[in-house]
Design a protein around this motif. Structure first.
Motif, mmCIF file in Angstrom:
data_model
loop_
_atom_site.group_PDB
_atom_site.id
_atom_site.type_symbol
_atom_site.label_atom_id
_atom_site.label_comp_id
_atom_site.label_asym_id
_atom_site.label_seq_id
_atom_site.Cartn_x
_atom_site.Cartn_y
_atom_site.Cartn_z
ATOM 1 N N HIS A 137 47.148 53.900 50.854
ATOM 2 C CA HIS A 137 45.696 54.066 50.710
ATOM 3 C C HIS A 137 45.246 53.687 49.301
ATOM 4 O O HIS A 137 44.178 53.082 49.116
ATOM 5 N N ALA A 138 46.050 54.023 48.287
ATOM 6 C CA ALA A 138 45.689 53.675 46.910
ATOM 7 C C ALA A 138 45.639 52.167 46.724
ATOM 8 O O ALA A 138 44.736 51.633 46.058
ATOM 9 N N LEU A 139 46.584 51.452 47.314
ATOM 10 C CA LEU A 139 46.578 49.985 47.214
ATOM 11 C C LEU A 139 45.423 49.380 48.000
ATOM 12 O O LEU A 139 44.847 48.362 47.597
ATOM 13 N N PHE A 140 45.067 49.995 49.108
ATOM 14 C CA PHE A 140 43.899 49.564 49.884
ATOM 15 C C PHE A 140 42.624 49.665 49.037
ATOM 16 O O PHE A 140 41.832 48.720 48.953
ATOM 17 N N ARG A 141 42.434 50.794 48.383
ATOM 18 C CA ARG A 141 41.245 50.960 47.545
ATOM 19 C C ARG A 141 41.264 49.975 46.376
ATOM 20 O O ARG A 141 40.245 49.359 46.041
ATOM 21 N N SER A 142 42.426 49.808 45.765
ATOM 22 C CA SER A 142 42.539 48.910 44.626
ATOM 23 C C SER A 142 42.303 47.463 45.035
ATOM 24 O O SER A 142 41.614 46.709 44.331
ATOM 25 N N GLY A 143 42.863 47.070 46.172
ATOM 26 C CA GLY A 143 42.710 45.695 46.626
ATOM 27 C C GLY A 143 41.276 45.344 46.966
ATOM 28 O O GLY A 143 40.769 44.281 46.576
ATOM 29 N N THR A 144 40.597 46.228 47.668
ATOM 30 C CA THR A 144 39.206 45.955 48.022
ATOM 31 C C THR A 144 38.303 45.980 46.786
ATOM 32 O O THR A 144 37.384 45.160 46.666
ATOM 33 N N ASP A 145 38.581 46.909 45.867
ATOM 34 C CA ASP A 145 37.805 46.947 44.622
ATOM 35 C C ASP A 145 37.991 45.654 43.833
ATOM 36 O O ASP A 145 37.031 45.111 43.267
#
Length: 272
Positions: free
Chosen positions: A21-29
């Protein structure tokens, strides 16, 4: 990628505190920061219904489920949540699908997203100007690029060509070839984050930078060179012709160019 590209990021992980989930947020940001138009389908947050049923569409009474689905796709009779997701797919040039590897596949909620959204007449069952169904290299989603981002608990070597789990390309063959390539998308090699349960803060920084680097060059990265159905490599029964080298068989037989044993696929931990 050049700026102002449209990206749909489909995410399926139930734990908001997870590495995934952290990588998901970072990637979309990151994509938004560099000017891309990013749409998100966070399936657990949306409480997505994964079960395909007749309630998804209105079709002629007595028809098969598939025929009802095709009719509803053509006439606007699909359920509102399916129409919303299809609009997001249509608008996107790049589709990123992210999930944890569970029992060598995707979580059921994500499988259900494909079951319900990739309908007959939208993603498949599409015909060319001569009335022939187009698939395996062409189809309803031609012109789009698919990147799969997956976290796994096992070590990277176990998901390599000689690993006990088989290479990640083979593990994800149904999604890469049977869904992405089947519907006409350019399919990139999957982005694997291995040993996910053992990555600390320093390891997260490494994985975050690696993901950002991958996202920055999606347009320049070559797709997996699957053999298309119309390549002349298959007979009328969709079997490779006798003169096509098949090696030991399996998924690699359907890829024209294989990476050499000394090269590293882009999901390796020390790749740029």
């Amino acid at each position: 990628m050049t700026s102002n590209e449209s990206v749909l990021w489909v995410h399926a992980h139930p734990d908001r505190t997870s590495l995934n989930h952290a990588l998901f947020r970072s990637g979309t940001d990151r994509l938004r920061c560099v000017g891309h138009d990013v749409s998100i389908s966070d399936l657990y947050a949306q409480n997505w219904n994964p079960v395909l049923s007749g309630a998804d569409f209105v079709g002629p009474v007595g028809d098969t489920l598939s025929a009802q689905q095709k009719h509803a796709t053509a006439t606007g009779g699909l359920a509102a949540d399916i129409r919303r997701e299809q609009d997001a797919v249509r608008a996107a040039r790049y589709i990123v699908v992210q999930f944890p590897l569970w029992w060598y596949g995707m979580p059921a909620i994500l499988k259900g997203w494909f079951d319900r959204v990739f309908t007959n007449g939208f993603a498949f069952g599409v015909h060319d100007e001569h009335g022939h169904v187009v698939k395996y290299g062409d189809g309803g989603l031609a012109g789009k690029t698919l990147l799969v981002v997956v976290t796994a608990g096992d070590r990277e070597s176990a998901l390599g060509p000689r690993g006990i789990s088989g290479s990640i390309d083979h593990v994800l063959w149904p999604l890469l070839h049977g869904t992405g390539f089947y519907t006409g998308m350019r399919v990139l090699r999957p982005h694997l984050i291995a040993s996910a349960n053992f990555i600390d803060a320093q390891g997260f920084d490494v994985e975050e930078k690696r993901l950002h680097a991958r996202l920055g060059k999606l347009d320049a990265e070559p797709a997996i060179d699957f053999r298309s159905l119309r390549s002349g490599d298959y007979d009328a029964d969709h079997v490779l012709l006798p003169h096509i080298p098949a090696g030991e068989g399996g998924p690699d037989s359907h890829v024209r160019q294989r990476a050499s044993s000394t090269s590293q696929p882009p999901w390796c931990s020390n790749a740029s």
